[in-house]
Scaffold this motif. Structure first.
Motif, short mmCIF file in Angstrom:
data_model
loop_
_atom_site.label_atom_id
_atom_site.label_comp_id
_atom_site.label_asym_id
_atom_site.label_seq_id
_atom_site.Cartn_x
_atom_site.Cartn_y
_atom_site.Cartn_z
N ARG A 231 4.19 54.62 34.01
CA ARG A 231 5.12 53.61 33.49
C ARG A 231 4.49 52.22 33.57
O ARG A 231 4.61 51.40 32.65
N THR A 232 3.78 51.96 34.67
CA THR A 232 3.12 50.66 34.81
C THR A 232 1.91 50.57 33.86
O THR A 232 1.69 49.55 33.23
N VAL B 189 7.20 34.18 33.59
CA VAL B 189 7.28 35.27 34.57
C VAL B 189 7.17 36.66 33.91
O VAL B 189 6.45 37.54 34.39
N ARG B 190 7.87 36.81 32.79
CA ARG B 190 7.87 38.12 32.14
C ARG B 190 6.47 38.53 31.69
O ARG B 190 6.09 39.69 31.80
N MET C 246 2.68 46.44 39.04
CA MET C 246 2.82 46.73 40.46
C MET C 246 3.39 48.14 40.64
O MET C 246 4.31 48.53 39.95
N ARG D 72 4.18 39.44 34.74
CA ARG D 72 4.45 40.76 35.33
C ARG D 72 4.07 41.90 34.39
O ARG D 72 3.96 43.04 34.84
N GLN D 73 3.87 41.59 33.11
CA GLN D 73 3.32 42.63 32.22
C GLN D 73 1.82 42.72 32.39
O GLN D 73 1.24 43.79 32.32
N TYR E 241 12.23 32.03 39.55
CA TYR E 241 11.07 32.87 39.25
C TYR E 241 11.48 34.34 39.08
O TYR E 241 10.65 35.24 39.22
N GLN E 242 12.75 34.56 38.81
CA GLN E 242 13.27 35.90 38.57
C GLN E 242 12.97 36.82 39.75
O GLN E 242 12.51 37.95 39.60
N GLN E 243 13.22 36.29 40.94
CA GLN E 243 13.10 37.08 42.17
C GLN E 243 14.49 37.30 42.73
O GLN E 243 15.33 36.39 42.66
N GLY F 176 9.40 50.53 30.75
CA GLY F 176 8.93 49.13 30.74
C GLY F 176 8.76 48.60 29.32
O GLY F 176 9.12 47.46 29.03
N MET G 37 2.25 49.54 30.16
CA MET G 37 2.33 48.11 29.84
C MET G 37 0.94 47.51 29.59
O MET G 37 0.83 46.33 29.28
N GLN H 193 18.54 42.44 32.76
CA GLN H 193 18.18 43.84 32.54
C GLN H 193 18.22 44.62 33.86
O GLN H 193 18.64 45.77 33.90
N ASN I 144 2.07 38.81 41.65
CA ASN I 144 2.87 38.92 40.41
C ASN I 144 4.19 38.15 40.56
O ASN I 144 5.14 38.41 39.83
N LEU I 145 4.21 37.24 41.51
CA LEU I 145 5.33 36.34 41.71
C LEU I 145 6.64 37.09 42.02
O LEU I 145 7.72 36.63 41.69
N LEU J 184 12.03 47.66 27.90
CA LEU J 184 12.55 46.39 28.46
C LEU J 184 12.07 45.21 27.62
O LEU J 184 12.75 44.20 27.49
N HIS J 185 10.85 45.33 27.08
CA HIS J 185 10.24 44.23 26.32
C HIS J 185 10.30 44.45 24.81
O HIS J 185 9.66 43.74 24.06
N ILE K 254 12.40 47.06 38.17
CA ILE K 254 12.60 46.50 36.82
C ILE K 254 12.01 45.09 36.74
O ILE K 254 11.33 44.73 35.78
N LEU K 255 12.23 44.29 37.79
CA LEU K 255 11.67 42.93 37.81
C LEU K 255 10.14 42.99 37.77
O LEU K 255 9.48 42.21 37.08
N ALA K 256 9.58 43.96 38.53
CA ALA K 256 8.11 44.07 38.59
C ALA K 256 7.52 44.49 37.24
O ALA K 256 6.36 44.22 36.96
N LEU K 257 8.33 45.14 36.41
CA LEU K 257 7.87 45.50 35.06
C LEU K 257 8.05 44.33 34.09
O LEU K 257 7.77 44.46 32.90
N GLY K 258 8.54 43.21 34.60
CA GLY K 258 8.74 42.04 33.75
C GLY K 258 10.13 42.00 33.14
O GLY K 258 10.39 41.20 32.24
N GLY K 259 11.02 42.87 33.61
CA GLY K 259 12.41 42.84 33.12
C GLY K 259 13.12 41.60 33.61
O GLY K 259 12.74 41.01 34.63
#
Lengths: 252, 242
Positions: free
Chosen positions: B146-147, B74-75, B83, B78-79, A243-245, B102, B150, A163, B52-53, B105-106, A154-159
């Motif tokens: 799913r990736t 960050v959001r 990954m 990652r979009q 950094y939302q990690q 995804g 985005m 979330q 992607n941090l 989520l946004h 979820i974090l990798a999708l920018g959540g």
């Protein structure tokens, strides 16, 4: 009850020790420690309460409640290994619960604002909330450990961390509340709760005792919910950095 | 748009007193596919997770699409930088729920699921199937869809075919190659399969012991290895452990 009569009940402790020795359960040391601690703690608290009740001073009520919350938070913190700042977050949850429940009880005149009512009800509410807090923390750890891949995805999708954590948090909050809900469902059928039993033994009318017991049961229900939710929402952000990690240094 | 998709400047990553990466400098052009090879534990996955941090570099800078990673919201980063993990994560619900996960989520508008499934070579009728019931290869492709939903500019692929059988591996691989051709995605592709690296890459990076030891075209890396470390890695068929 006199101390002499009480001393006969030490036989139950002796019986537990004998059974432990006979069956090699290896818990006789713990039984002795538990019995001695319970006796010392209760006798000391009995005398302290006697003083506090006699003094009629607000500061003593506040101090007693603060002590109850501090000890409860310290105890529940043991279940939150690896979660930073757990003590303060648990204490905060318990303080919110205490303020809310006492505001309703005293505010609506359910109980008078007197030490003997406020301190005893606080002890019961905070004690049960402490169990909920411990269960919540324990479950939160497991949820994060078991759900690490989903959280990372979820974090990798920018959540956001919220979330990513929300489904986990819901499970942890439920885990904190369910034992209280279950025991409330069977109360009176399986066991007669402590407050009611005490009042009946002290000669109170059982129907009157039931009213007090219901009051405290409802407070405990609300207490476990409020405590779990407050602590859950205060705690999950500490598991992430700016950094939302998901922090690698916690929960390990 | 910047012609450089990713630029690594003397990047290092340390955790628990251990440097997993040190002194990595390299760049990836827009539309380029870089295969990252090297022994297990060399720091390959760590390297792409910095882009992607998902991890923060301890030293150095990483520029993504013209901006340092820590300067990106960050959001949004990652979009733009998607990954895909080795073991596909499948969320409860249908294939459709997973593919649109995804976007939801946004709070972005949903896209045509059939089209996304087609993009990863899955039939449209799977959309309403329970995602849990799919095969390993299909799950990998659902995670990829799913990736892709985005619309990322850069794809980070962490051993995405490692857990698949030969047939599923080739399917996912050809899907990715088609995406590269048709959509011009930039890809950093960690793989332990040297033949795959040869097939997919414009450039190959050999990472060992936390260092970027060698980089070059597949022909240079596989036919004219310069370092002893790469020579012995290739001689062992890529199975060396560091």
């Amino acid at each position: 009850m006199s101390y002499v009569s009480l001393s006969f009940t030490v036989l139950f402790v002796a019986l537990s020790i004998a059974l432990s020795l006979w069956l090699r359960l290896g818990v006789e040391r713990d039984i002795v420690v538990a019995a001695v601690r319970a006796a010392v703690q209760l006798i000391v608290i009995g005398y302290i309460l006697k003083l506090v009740f006699a003094s009629h001073r607000l500061v003593f009520i506040v101090l007693m409640v603060a002590l109850i919350i501090a000890v409860a938070a310290w105890n529940a913190r043991g279940r939150a290994k690896g979660i930073p700042g757990a003590f303060w977050r648990i204490a905060c949850g318990l303080v919110v619960t205490e303020i809310l429940t006492q505001a309703v009880l005293v505010g609506f005149g359910v109980i008078p604002f007197q030490a003997r009512y406020v301190i005893t009800t606080s002890g019961m509410i905070v004690g049960n909330s402490m169990v909920a807090a411990g269960l919540l923390m324990n479950r939160l750890r497991r949820e994060v450990e078991n759900g690490r891949n989903e959280i990372m995805a979820i974090l990798a999708l920018g959540g956001t961390p919220r979330q990513a954590m929300y489904p986990r948090l819901v499970q942890a909050i439920r885990a904190g509340m369910i034992p209280t809900i279950d025991s409330t469902k069977t109360t009176g059928l399986v066991q007669l709760p402590g407050m009611m039993t005490g009042q009946i033994i002290a000669g109170q009318d059982p129907v009157q005792a039931v009213r007090y017991q219901l009051m405290i049961l409802f407070c405990i229900l609300a207490g476990s919910a409020v405590t779990s939710i407050v602590i859950g929402f205060l705690t999950y952000p500490t598991l992430f950095n700016r950094y939302q990690q998901l922090r690698e240094d916690v929960l390990t | 748009m910047a012609s450089r998709a990713v630029e690594l400047k003397n990047v290092g990553f340390e955790t628990g007193g251990l440097w997993l990466l040190r002194g990595v400098s390299a760049e990836v052009d827009v539309g380029q596919t870089v295969a990252i090879i090297g022994p297990s534990g060399a720091g390959k996955s760590t390297l792409i997770s910095l882009i992607n941090l998902m991890r923060t570099p301890t030293e150095g800078e990483i520029w993504v699409l013209g901006q340092e990673v820590r300067a990106w919201p960050v959001r949004e980063l990652r979009q733009r930088v998607g990954m895909v993990f080795q073991s596909p994560v499948i969320f409860p619900g249908s294939v459709r729920d997973n593919v649109l996960f995804g976007l939801e989520l946004h709070r972005r508008p949903p896209r045509d699921v059939a089209e996304l499934l087609q993009m990863v070579d899955l039939p449209a009728h799977l959309a309403d199937h329970a995602a849990e019931d799919l095969s390993g290869g299909q799950k990998s492709r659902v995670a990829l869809a799913r990736t892709l939903a985005m619309e990322p500019d850069i794809l980070l692929l962490d051993e995405v075919t490692a857990a698949l059988d030969v047939h599923a591996k080739r399917e996912v691989e050809s899907t990715l190659l088609r995406l590269k051709r048709e959509l011009g995605k930039t890809m950093l592709w960690v793989t332990h399969d040297l033949d795959q690296a040869r097939r997919v890459a414009d450039e190959v990076w050999f990472v060992a012991g936390g260092r970027l030891v060698e980089r070059g075209t597949p022909a240079e890396i596989f036919n004219e290895p310069r370092s002893e470390a790469l020579r012995s890695f290739l001689a062992e068929g890529g199975e060396v452990r560091s």
